[in-house]
Design a protein around this motif. Structure first.
Motif, PDB file in Angstrom:
ATOM      1  N   VAL A  22       0.845  -1.182   0.000  1.00 50.09           N
ATOM      2  CA  VAL A  22       0.000   0.000   0.000  1.00 50.09           C
ATOM      3  C   VAL A  22       0.887   1.240   0.000  1.00 50.09           C
ATOM      4  N   ALA A  23       0.564   2.175  -0.875  1.00 53.23           N
ATOM      5  CA  ALA A  23       1.385   3.367  -1.037  1.00 53.23           C
ATOM      6  C   ALA A  23       0.638   4.617  -0.614  1.00 53.23           C
ATOM      7  N   SER A  24       1.393   5.559  -0.155  1.00 51.28           N
ATOM      8  CA  SER A  24       0.856   6.897   0.074  1.00 51.28           C
ATOM      9  C   SER A  24       1.616   7.840  -0.838  1.00 51.28           C
ATOM     10  N   GLY A  25       0.961   8.870  -1.301  1.00 48.18           N
ATOM     11  CA  GLY A  25       1.608   9.791  -2.220  1.00 48.18           C
ATOM     12  C   GLY A  25       0.870   9.850  -3.541  1.00 48.18           C
ATOM     13  N   ARG A  26       0.726  11.043  -4.061  1.00 45.67           N
ATOM     14  CA  ARG A  26      -0.100  11.228  -5.256  1.00 45.67           C
ATOM     15  C   ARG A  26       0.552  10.712  -6.519  1.00 45.67           C
ATOM     16  N   THR A  27       1.860  10.469  -6.486  1.00 44.18           N
ATOM     17  CA  THR A  27       2.536  10.054  -7.709  1.00 44.18           C
ATOM     18  C   THR A  27       2.578   8.543  -7.888  1.00 44.18           C
TER      19      THR A  27
END
Length: 126
Positions: A22-27
């Protein structure tokens, strides 16, 4: 981009396991995302990778036909479905990401990736 891997555990040979990253960050939705694994005393090795839109995947020969990488950008998550696992699949598994708009995979080396998550341990018993 920050990455959080999970889903590791103990599984019998021949069984299945699904890892999540799971990732956070808009990119993140613009990133190639890969899975690597490492055992003590050995280099971290490439397992699989997927392009930003999921249109292309690439696998190490050792897992081809048994593992499947996929992603859900709406959930900022990449998965590694591990089927027919073998004792030699035992390792700490890491997810990694790098911003890339390419529609194909060129990122199979550790140095190709910018962002790394902590590992999750997979143990396959015989």
């Amino acid at each position: 981009v920050q990455l959080q891997a999970s889903g590791g555990g103990l599984v019998q040979a021949g069984g299945s396991l699904r890892l999540s990253c799971v990732a956070s960050g808009r990119t993140f939705s613009r990133c190639v995302t890969g899975w690597f694994r490492q055992t003590p005393g050995r280099e971290r090795e490439f397992v699989a990778a997927i392009t930003w839109n999921g249109g292309s995947t690439y696998y190490a020969d050792s897992v081809k036909g048994r593992f499947t990488i996929s992603r859900d950008n709406a959930k900022n998550t990449v998965y590694l479905q591990m089927n027919s696992v073998k004792p030699e699949d035992t390792a700490v598994y890491y997810c990694a990401a790098v911003e890339s708009a390419y529609g194909f995979i060129t990122h199979t080396r550790r140095a190709d990736y910018t962002y790394w998550g902590q590992g999750t341990l997979v143990t396959v018993s015989s």
